[in-house]
Design an enzyme around this catalytic site. Structure first.
Site, PDB file in Angstrom:
ATOM      1  N   GLU A  30      -6.964  36.661  25.872  1.00 40.01           N
ATOM      2  CA  GLU A  30      -8.086  35.759  26.166  1.00 40.01           C
ATOM      3  C   GLU A  30      -8.597  35.121  24.880  1.00 40.01           C
ATOM      4  O   GLU A  30      -8.251  35.549  23.768  1.00 40.01           O
ATOM      5  CB  GLU A  30      -9.205  36.540  26.846  1.00 40.01           C
ATOM      6  CG  GLU A  30      -9.772  37.655  25.989  1.00 40.01           C
ATOM      7  CD  GLU A  30     -11.267  37.839  26.181  1.00 40.01           C
ATOM      8  OE1 GLU A  30     -12.006  36.843  26.080  1.00 40.01           O
ATOM      9  OE2 GLU A  30     -11.679  38.982  26.415  1.00 40.01           O
ATOM     10  N   LYS A 164     -17.575  46.698  29.341  1.00 48.23           N
ATOM     11  CA  LYS A 164     -18.470  46.741  28.168  1.00 48.23           C
ATOM     12  C   LYS A 164     -19.622  47.726  28.387  1.00 48.23           C
ATOM     13  O   LYS A 164     -20.157  47.849  29.475  1.00 48.23           O
ATOM     14  CB  LYS A 164     -18.932  45.335  27.826  1.00 48.23           C
ATOM     15  CG  LYS A 164     -17.793  44.590  27.099  1.00 48.23           C
ATOM     16  CD  LYS A 164     -18.178  43.243  26.602  1.00 48.23           C
ATOM     17  CE  LYS A 164     -18.031  42.197  27.659  1.00 48.23           C
ATOM     18  NZ  LYS A 164     -16.654  41.861  28.014  1.00 48.23           N
TER      19      LYS A 164
HETATM   20  N1  PSU Z   1     -14.146  41.869  25.436  1.00 47.97           N
HETATM   21  C1  PSU Z   1     -14.601  41.887  24.163  1.00 47.97           C
HETATM   22  N2  PSU Z   1     -15.400  40.863  23.784  1.00 47.97           N
HETATM   23  C2  PSU Z   1     -15.735  39.813  24.635  1.00 47.97           C
HETATM   24  C3  PSU Z   1     -15.237  39.807  25.969  1.00 47.97           C
HETATM   25  C4  PSU Z   1     -14.452  40.872  26.313  1.00 47.97           C
HETATM   26  O1  PSU Z   1     -14.299  42.819  23.383  1.00 47.97           O
HETATM   27  O2  PSU Z   1     -16.441  38.882  24.226  1.00 47.97           O
HETATM   28  C5  PSU Z   1     -15.580  38.650  26.918  1.00 47.97           C
HETATM   29  C6  PSU Z   1     -14.447  38.516  27.919  1.00 47.97           C
HETATM   30  O3  PSU Z   1     -13.975  37.193  27.844  1.00 47.97           O
HETATM   31  C7  PSU Z   1     -15.085  38.807  29.248  1.00 47.97           C
HETATM   32  C8  PSU Z   1     -16.459  38.270  29.047  1.00 47.97           C
HETATM   33  O4  PSU Z   1     -14.403  38.195  30.310  1.00 47.97           O
HETATM   34  O5  PSU Z   1     -16.752  38.778  27.740  1.00 47.97           O
HETATM   35  C9  PSU Z   1     -17.403  38.709  30.153  1.00 47.97           C
HETATM   36  O6  PSU Z   1     -18.418  37.784  30.290  1.00 47.97           O
HETATM   37  P1  PSU Z   1     -19.377  37.830  31.587  1.00 47.97           P
HETATM   38  O7  PSU Z   1     -20.027  39.167  31.517  1.00 47.97           O
HETATM   39  O8  PSU Z   1     -20.350  36.694  31.394  1.00 47.97           O
HETATM   40  O9  PSU Z   1     -18.508  37.630  32.784  1.00 47.97           O
END
Ligand code: PSU
Ligand code: MN
Length: 313
Positions: A30, A164
């Protein structure tokens, strides 16, 4: 670098195109983590290190992004640099894909967009840091990452260190169960929490080798199951931050996000950045270590899967 266009506005580098045509191992990556998730220059250094790690394990990296009105699968080092320094790069989730194409916005793809793109390109394995999920406090304010549904809609194996740490992890696991997404612990019996190796959240499935996961993927193919799979790989022990140490900082960052009215797609980048500041950079070092470790496992899975396919399994 020459590139080939598809009927869908998907541009694969020649290297990725050739690897896929030859049935060789490819790992999707990504780029929201480059454009929004990590500060400069760690974002670019990490992206390049992740690509290098994947090559060393015998697979081809395919970092995805939106550039100049095209979905790109595989980026040059210069393009990674461009994305990692662009002031106007947008965060592109699955629902933003068509809009970003129409407006020709430069965009970092989240897990939801990258899973979608990987499936379109025929890439079966994808490495990231931590997936999005159900946010804490969802009974009062509903915030569920599109990553979960998108993973359920694209048959791509996502290698991550859990969801996360600032999310509601039990609720996230429940939603993955509802969506029929298998969550497999890679050499672990419990769901890891991004910065930390362990939680008290038991997993039903555990695999101890990349081959085992590749066989499960081949079996999904045979069954025609449309869902992706989540492989959770705990952060390396020497980079881990114990949950008791990080939890107070996470709570403070979440409180500040609420006080400042941070909402929607801005929440995740805000909390990652704030926890980094509060931990004196330690959380960023942990994030880099876990992403590189996930790239390694994803490459091993992709190689094992390509061998199975070559052997006619
Ligand atoms: N993993 C990491 N750092 C990030 C992300 C994932 O170590 O910044 C990103 C990914 O792209 C994931 C996004 O899809 O954070 C999630 O965002 P949201 O909670 O707005 O869906
Ligand atoms: Mn959200």
């Amino acid at each position: 670098m020459t590139a080939r266009s598809h009927s869908v506005p998907l541009v694969l580098t020649e290297e990725v195109q050739e690897a896929l045509a030859a049935g060789q191992a490819v790992v999707a990556l990504e780029s929201s983590i480059i454009a929004q998730g990590m500060p400069h220059p760690t974002n670019i250094e990490t992206a390049l290190k992740v690509e290098e790690t994947i090559r060393q394990r015998g697979a081809v990296p395919a970092t995805t992004a939106l550039l100049d009105g095209k979905i790109r699968v595989g980026l040059s080092a210069g393009e990674i640099e461009r994305l990692g320094t662009a002031k106007d790069a947008v965060k592109v989730g699955r629902r933003d894909l068509a809009r970003a194409l129409v407006t020709k916005a430069a965009g970092g793809t989240t897990v939801s967009a990258t899973s979608t793109i990987a499936a379109l390109a025929g890439i079966r394995t994808f490495a990231t840091g931590g997936i999005g999920g159900v946010h804490r406090g969802w009974t009062g304010h509903l915030d569920v990452s599109a990553d979960l549904r998108a993973i359920a809609m694209a048959r791509v194996t996502v290698v991550c260190s859990g969801a996360k740490a600032f999310l509601d992890l039990p609720a996230t696991l429940e939603v993955l169960e509802s969506l029929a997404v298998a969550v497999v612990g890679f050499r672990t019996d419990v769901f890891p929490s991004f910065y930390s190796r362990e939680t008290d959240l038991a997993l039903e499935h555990r695999a101890d080798s990349a081959e085992e996961i590749a066989r499960q993927m081949a079996c999904q193919d045979q069954l025609g199951l449309p869902e992706g799979m989540v492989v959770v790989n705990p952060i390396p022990a020497d980079a881990e931050i114990p949950r008791a140490e990080i939890e107070g900082l996470i709570e403070r960052a979440l409180r500040e996000a609420e006080e400042q009215g941070i909402a929607g797609k801005a929440v995740t980048p805000f909390v990652l950045e704030r926890v980094k500041q509060l931990s004196g950079g330690r959380s960023l070092a942990a994030n880099v270590a876990l992403v590189v470790n996930n790239a390694q496992v994803a490459a091993d899975i992709a190689v094992a899967y390509s061998k199975l396919a070559a052997g006619g399994a």
